[in-house]
Design a protein around this motif. Structure first.
Motif, PDB file in Angstrom:
ATOM      1  N   SER A   1      -1.970   9.753  -5.469  1.00 21.31           N
ATOM      2  CA  SER A   1      -2.743  10.692  -6.284  1.00 21.31           C
ATOM      3  C   SER A   1      -3.905  10.020  -6.985  1.00 21.31           C
ATOM      4  O   SER A   1      -4.779  10.681  -7.522  1.00 21.31           O
ATOM      5  CB  SER A   1      -1.834  11.338  -7.333  1.00 21.31           C
ATOM      6  OG  SER A   1      -1.374  10.362  -8.245  1.00 21.31           O
ATOM      7  N   ILE A   2      -3.904   8.664  -6.988  1.00 18.64           N
ATOM      8  CA  ILE A   2      -4.997   7.957  -7.655  1.00 18.64           C
ATOM      9  C   ILE A   2      -6.210   7.955  -6.731  1.00 18.64           C
ATOM     10  O   ILE A   2      -6.142   7.470  -5.607  1.00 18.64           O
ATOM     11  CB  ILE A   2      -4.599   6.504  -7.985  1.00 18.64           C
ATOM     12  CG1 ILE A   2      -3.390   6.505  -8.916  1.00 18.64           C
ATOM     13  CG2 ILE A   2      -5.750   5.749  -8.603  1.00 18.64           C
ATOM     14  CD1 ILE A   2      -2.880   5.123  -9.254  1.00 18.64           C
ATOM     15  N   PRO A   3      -7.339   8.477  -7.181  1.00 15.24           N
ATOM     16  CA  PRO A   3      -8.508   8.539  -6.307  1.00 15.24           C
ATOM     17  C   PRO A   3      -9.079   7.158  -6.061  1.00 15.24           C
ATOM     18  O   PRO A   3      -8.955   6.270  -6.899  1.00 15.24           O
ATOM     19  CB  PRO A   3      -9.491   9.397  -7.117  1.00 15.24           C
ATOM     20  CG  PRO A   3      -9.072   9.209  -8.529  1.00 15.24           C
ATOM     21  CD  PRO A   3      -7.598   9.018  -8.497  1.00 15.24           C
ATOM     22  N   PRO A   4      -9.691   6.939  -4.907  1.00  9.27           N
ATOM     23  CA  PRO A   4     -10.249   5.628  -4.593  1.00  9.27           C
ATOM     24  C   PRO A   4     -11.370   5.275  -5.556  1.00  9.27           C
ATOM     25  O   PRO A   4     -12.199   6.120  -5.880  1.00  9.27           O
ATOM     26  CB  PRO A   4     -10.801   5.812  -3.157  1.00  9.27           C
ATOM     27  CG  PRO A   4     -10.144   7.033  -2.643  1.00  9.27           C
ATOM     28  CD  PRO A   4      -9.869   7.898  -3.798  1.00  9.27           C
TER      29      PRO A   4
ATOM     30  N   LYS B   1      -6.385  -8.742   6.370  1.00  8.08           N
ATOM     31  CA  LYS B   1      -5.969  -9.381   7.620  1.00  8.08           C
ATOM     32  C   LYS B   1      -5.095  -8.467   8.472  1.00  8.08           C
ATOM     33  O   LYS B   1      -5.108  -8.544   9.701  1.00  8.08           O
ATOM     34  CB  LYS B   1      -5.214 -10.672   7.309  1.00  8.08           C
ATOM     35  CG  LYS B   1      -6.122 -11.792   6.779  1.00  8.08           C
ATOM     36  CD  LYS B   1      -5.312 -13.038   6.470  1.00  8.08           C
ATOM     37  CE  LYS B   1      -6.217 -14.163   5.986  1.00  8.08           C
ATOM     38  NZ  LYS B   1      -5.450 -15.377   5.627  1.00  8.08           N
ATOM     39  N   GLU B   2      -4.305  -7.621   7.799  1.00  8.75           N
ATOM     40  CA  GLU B   2      -3.461  -6.696   8.553  1.00  8.75           C
ATOM     41  C   GLU B   2      -4.281  -5.686   9.343  1.00  8.75           C
ATOM     42  O   GLU B   2      -3.806  -5.139  10.341  1.00  8.75           O
ATOM     43  CB  GLU B   2      -2.514  -5.958   7.586  1.00  8.75           C
ATOM     44  CG  GLU B   2      -1.426  -6.848   7.018  1.00  8.75           C
ATOM     45  CD  GLU B   2      -0.597  -6.113   5.991  1.00  8.75           C
ATOM     46  OE1 GLU B   2      -0.916  -4.939   5.699  1.00  8.75           O
ATOM     47  OE2 GLU B   2       0.380  -6.716   5.467  1.00  8.75           O
ATOM     48  N   GLY B   3      -5.507  -5.473   8.895  1.00  8.45           N
ATOM     49  CA  GLY B   3      -6.416  -4.594   9.627  1.00  8.45           C
ATOM     50  C   GLY B   3      -5.957  -3.151   9.612  1.00  8.45           C
ATOM     51  O   GLY B   3      -5.225  -2.706   8.745  1.00  8.45           O
ATOM     52  N   GLY B   4      -6.362  -2.411  10.638  1.00  5.96           N
ATOM     53  CA  GLY B   4      -6.031  -0.993  10.686  1.00  5.96           C
ATOM     54  C   GLY B   4      -7.186  -0.160  10.183  1.00  5.96           C
ATOM     55  O   GLY B   4      -8.092  -0.659   9.497  1.00  5.96           O
ATOM     56  N   GLY B   5      -7.120   1.097  10.491  1.00  9.46           N
ATOM     57  CA  GLY B   5      -8.211   1.987  10.116  1.00  9.46           C
ATOM     58  C   GLY B   5      -8.332   2.209   8.625  1.00  9.46           C
ATOM     59  O   GLY B   5      -9.405   2.543   8.132  1.00  9.46           O
ATOM     60  N   ASP B   6      -7.210   2.029   7.901  1.00  8.38           N
ATOM     61  CA  ASP B   6      -7.260   2.297   6.468  1.00  8.38           C
ATOM     62  C   ASP B   6      -7.248   0.999   5.652  1.00  8.38           C
ATOM     63  O   ASP B   6      -6.883   0.995   4.482  1.00  8.38           O
ATOM     64  CB  ASP B   6      -6.071   3.164   6.051  1.00  8.38           C
ATOM     65  CG  ASP B   6      -4.742   2.463   6.328  1.00  8.38           C
ATOM     66  OD1 ASP B   6      -4.748   1.476   7.095  1.00  8.38           O
ATOM     67  OD2 ASP B   6      -3.722   2.907   5.760  1.00  8.38           O
TER      68      ASP B   6
ATOM     69  N   PRO C   1       0.809  -1.207   0.000  1.00  7.41           N
ATOM     70  CA  PRO C   1       0.000   0.000   0.000  1.00  7.41           C
ATOM     71  C   PRO C   1       0.843   1.257   0.000  1.00  7.41           C
ATOM     72  O   PRO C   1       0.472   2.265  -0.571  1.00  7.41           O
ATOM     73  CB  PRO C   1      -0.831  -0.141   1.281  1.00  7.41           C
ATOM     74  CG  PRO C   1      -0.887  -1.614   1.532  1.00  7.41           C
ATOM     75  CD  PRO C   1       0.421  -2.147   1.055  1.00  7.41           C
ATOM     76  N   ALA C   2       2.024   1.208   0.624  1.00  8.90           N
ATOM     77  CA  ALA C   2       2.857   2.403   0.685  1.00  8.90           C
ATOM     78  C   ALA C   2       3.394   2.781  -0.681  1.00  8.90           C
ATOM     79  O   ALA C   2       3.705   3.930  -0.935  1.00  8.90           O
ATOM     80  CB  ALA C   2       4.026   2.173   1.646  1.00  8.90           C
ATOM     81  N   ASP C   3       3.522   1.757  -1.587  1.00  6.95           N
ATOM     82  CA  ASP C   3       4.056   2.035  -2.908  1.00  6.95           C
ATOM     83  C   ASP C   3       3.019   2.586  -3.857  1.00  6.95           C
ATOM     84  O   ASP C   3       3.314   3.016  -4.949  1.00  6.95           O
ATOM     85  CB  ASP C   3       4.620   0.741  -3.542  1.00  6.95           C
ATOM     86  CG  ASP C   3       5.796   0.230  -2.740  1.00  6.95           C
ATOM     87  OD1 ASP C   3       6.516   1.064  -2.176  1.00  6.95           O
ATOM     88  OD2 ASP C   3       5.966  -1.001  -2.678  1.00  6.95           O
TER      89      ASP C   3
ATOM     90  N   ARG D   1      -7.517   0.632  -3.141  1.00  5.11           N
ATOM     91  CA  ARG D   1      -6.407   1.127  -3.940  1.00  5.11           C
ATOM     92  C   ARG D   1      -5.724  -0.011  -4.708  1.00  5.11           C
ATOM     93  O   ARG D   1      -5.283   0.158  -5.849  1.00  5.11           O
ATOM     94  CB  ARG D   1      -5.404   1.860  -3.046  1.00  5.11           C
ATOM     95  CG  ARG D   1      -5.907   3.201  -2.548  1.00  5.11           C
ATOM     96  CD  ARG D   1      -4.834   3.906  -1.725  1.00  5.11           C
ATOM     97  NE  ARG D   1      -5.347   5.152  -1.205  1.00  5.11           N
ATOM     98  CZ  ARG D   1      -5.403   6.294  -1.879  1.00  5.11           C
ATOM     99  NH1 ARG D   1      -4.962   6.325  -3.123  1.00  5.11           N
ATOM    100  NH2 ARG D   1      -5.878   7.395  -1.343  1.00  5.11           N
ATOM    101  N   LEU D   2      -5.599  -1.167  -4.075  1.00  9.19           N
ATOM    102  CA  LEU D   2      -5.017  -2.320  -4.758  1.00  9.19           C
ATOM    103  C   LEU D   2      -5.848  -2.708  -5.983  1.00  9.19           C
ATOM    104  O   LEU D   2      -5.312  -2.974  -7.065  1.00  9.19           O
ATOM    105  CB  LEU D   2      -4.915  -3.508  -3.801  1.00  9.19           C
ATOM    106  CG  LEU D   2      -3.737  -3.505  -2.821  1.00  9.19           C
ATOM    107  CD1 LEU D   2      -3.922  -4.583  -1.773  1.00  9.19           C
ATOM    108  CD2 LEU D   2      -2.422  -3.707  -3.576  1.00  9.19           C
ATOM    109  N   ARG D   3      -7.160  -2.739  -5.811  1.00  7.94           N
ATOM    110  CA  ARG D   3      -8.043  -3.105  -6.925  1.00  7.94           C
ATOM    111  C   ARG D   3      -7.961  -2.071  -8.053  1.00  7.94           C
ATOM    112  O   ARG D   3      -7.921  -2.414  -9.233  1.00  7.94           O
ATOM    113  CB  ARG D   3      -9.487  -3.243  -6.450  1.00  7.94           C
ATOM    114  CG  ARG D   3      -9.720  -4.417  -5.515  1.00  7.94           C
ATOM    115  CD  ARG D   3     -11.199  -4.522  -5.164  1.00  7.94           C
ATOM    116  NE  ARG D   3     -11.454  -5.561  -4.191  1.00  7.94           N
ATOM    117  CZ  ARG D   3     -11.591  -6.854  -4.492  1.00  7.94           C
ATOM    118  NH1 ARG D   3     -11.467  -7.249  -5.750  1.00  7.94           N
ATOM    119  NH2 ARG D   3     -11.837  -7.739  -3.549  1.00  7.94           N
ATOM    120  N   HIS D   4      -7.926  -0.802  -7.649  1.00  9.72           N
ATOM    121  CA  HIS D   4      -7.910   0.242  -8.662  1.00  9.72           C
ATOM    122  C   HIS D   4      -6.570   0.258  -9.413  1.00  9.72           C
ATOM    123  O   HIS D   4      -6.530   0.415 -10.637  1.00  9.72           O
ATOM    124  CB  HIS D   4      -8.152   1.609  -8.023  1.00  9.72           C
ATOM    125  CG  HIS D   4      -8.370   2.701  -9.029  1.00  9.72           C
ATOM    126  ND1 HIS D   4      -9.564   2.851  -9.702  1.00  9.72           N
ATOM    127  CD2 HIS D   4      -7.545   3.668  -9.494  1.00  9.72           C
ATOM    128  CE1 HIS D   4      -9.475   3.881 -10.525  1.00  9.72           C
ATOM    129  NE2 HIS D   4      -8.256   4.396 -10.429  1.00  9.72           N
TER     130      HIS D   4
END
Length: 543
Positions: A25-28, A504-509, A19-21, A516-519
């Motif tokens: 700028s790409i909108p959800p 599985k990593e969870g977290g608020g985001d 996710p960090a990579d 973002r991965l799908r997009h």
């Protein structure tokens, strides 16, 4: 028709980004890109104030979709068909002229006449690719009327020639003039219509060839009665009048033929936008609507040089197979159109009877072309109908070769296979080429490659060879579609594993990272499809 499925260009790298990579700028995008969600996308707002004002979720569901398509049909197809009818008339009227003493008047030996016939195809084949390149430079609304005008002028000159050398020379120039028309028109149709709409329009336009045959027979009988007028033989008037008619229609065509969709003035801006949206959705799939305008512009702004286009065309191993299929159609086509009057005369009929007896063959072939094309477009398949056409040709030429007294019936049956096969093959080939520039060059190359005038047995041999090549192409596409389907599934599984890991990593985001991965996956899929065209795993071959 290619089906758009989410893709990536590199499963080993692009699909394993963290996710960090991901570019922030790409909108959800929307949460999922399943087929169910694609059907539920928000409707496309056209903000119309005239005849096509409404919304649509898919182009074919637009309430004015058929109205707009009909407007294009009425403006585009009739004039293109008229141009091709007249050019085909100029090409084949030498066969009608021969039945009215062309050979004795010019002192032609059988070899001279055969050379005059085949001379046309030398230049026709040689200049096809340059002609389609000029089409893109000069625009269809200039180039297509211009070459038709040249064809008419050359045909008038052919009617004034005084010896075999002059006839052969004018046929050479005629091939150079006409070579750009058929591949140009066939290519223009692919720019205006979706894949499942193209064959019927190709058949409408190509039916001009069969109608030219019917029209030529009746017209030749009438014009031959001018024998002696102004001191000219009847066969000369056949060529001169048909050439003048071609020139007249070509001049009018400069104001009628349409430019490409993005530059046409025939439609207003919003109609043009909707038409281009239909074509884009057909080529890249409905999921392209998930991308932002900036992402779409970036994907389709990739420039490919002409050298890369030529390399793409000439390294495509499907091309030789298509050429063999095309030979299996064009050799019988030209032998029928150029020699049919002579074949009938040799069966004992008078010259006038022979020309009239060609009419039922061409009319039947025209109707069958339209019928086959309608069902082929409706079902979205090409190869099965093409196989049926080849079987019909084999039957007809087998009868003509085995029983000379039944040659007329055999050729009649063969023509009912030849004429439906031609638009079917052109559409099948164009459906399976993604790049428009590669399509223009490859279509010109294939159309320019096929043509010789030979006997029934050799026609039968070419038909059989073409049928075999078509079978190889079909099996190749079936296997390749299967392989690509497995690769698409593998790539999608890679993405789903990444999405599951983020979940599985969870977290608020976590949900945002999943989106973002799908997009990002969708963006890379569109980039690969735009870059690699029909060689991308996301391109589905039409069967």
């Amino acid at each position: 028709m290619s089906e758009a499925t989410p893709s990536s260009s590199s499963p080993a790298d692009a699909l394993t980004r963290s996710p960090a990579d991901t570019d922030s700028s790409i909108p959800p995008p929307i949460k999922s890109i399943s087929s169910t969600d694609v059907q539920n996308f928000p409707p496309l707002e056209l903000h119309r104030t005239n005849t096509v004002s409404t919304t649509c979720s898919r182009p074919e569901q637009h309430p004015h979709h058929r109205h707009l398509r009909r407007r294009v049909d009425l403006r585009l197809v009739p004039i293109l068909s008229a141009l091709y009818l007249l050019c085909f008339l100029c090409r084949q009227n030498i066969g009608n002229a021969k039945t009215f003493h062309l050979s004795p008047d010019l002192h032609l030996s059988p070899q001279d006449y055969q050379l005059a016939l085949t001379a046309f195809f030398f230049t026709y084949s040689l200049f096809d690719i340059p002609a389609n390149i000029l089409l893109k430079l000069l625009r269809p609304n200039v180039w297509l009327p211009l070459i038709t005008l040249c064809s008419g002028v050359v045909t008038v000159g052919m009617g004034l020639t005084q010896n075999s050398g002059g006839l052969i020379a004018t046929r050479l120039v005629l091939g150079m003039a006409e070579c750009g028309l058929f591949p140009g028109v066939a290519y223009v149709i692919t720019l205006w219509y979706r894949k499942k709409e193209a064959q019927f329009r190709q058949a409408l336009f190509f039916c001009a060839a069969s109608m030219a045959g019917a029209f030529a027979g009746a017209l030749a009988v009438g014009l031959a009665k001018m024998d002696g007028v102004a001191g000219l033989e009847g066969w000369r008037w056949i060529l001169i009048i048909e050439g003048i008619l071609t020139v007249a229609v070509a001049i009018m065509a400069f104001w009628i033929v349409l430019d490409i969709p993005s530059r046409t003035t025939f439609l207003d801006e919003e109609e043009k936008e909707f038409l281009l949206h239909r074509l884009s959705t057909d080529e890249f799939g409905e999921e392209v609507r998930l991308l932002t305008p900036e992402e779409q512009e970036h994907i389709h702004a990739t420039t490919i040089t002409m050298l890369q286009v030529f390399r793409q065309v000439f390294t495509d191993f499907h091309l030789p197979l298509y050429i063999l299929v095309f030979w299996g159609i064009t050799c019988p086509l030209y032998s029928i159109s150029l020699c049919l009057p002579t074949i009938v005369v040799e069966m004992g009929y008078t010259k006038s009877q022979a020309n009239f007896l060609t009419i039922p063959i061409y009319i039947s072939a025209c109707l069958l072309s339209l019928l086959v094309a309608f069902f082929s477009d409706h079902l979205g398949v090409r190869a099965p109908f093409l196989a049926g056409s080849f079987a019909t040709m084999i039957l007809g030429f087998s009868i003509a070769a085995a029983a000379p007294k039944a040659a007329y019936g055999g050729v009649f049956i063969a023509a009912c296979g030849v004429y439906p096969a031609f638009p079917g093959m052109i559409t099948w080939f164009s459906n399976n080429l993604a790049s428009s520039r590669a399509r223009a060059i490859a279509m010109a190359l294939i159309i320019g490659m096929g043509s010789y005038l030979l006997g029934h047995c050799l026609n039968l041999g070419f038909v059989s060879l073409g049928a075999a090549a078509g079978g190889v192409l079909y099996m190749r596409y079936v296997l390749e579609n299967r392989r690509r389907g497995e690769e698409r599934k593998r790539r999608e599984e890679v993405v789903e594993r990444e999405v599951e890991r983020a979940r599985k990593e969870g977290g608020g985001d976590a949900e945002e990272r999943e989106e973002r991965l799908r997009h990002a996956f969708l963006v890379r899929r569109e980039e690969e499809l735009a870059r690699e065209g029909d060689r991308s795993v996301w391109f589905q071959y039409t069967l």
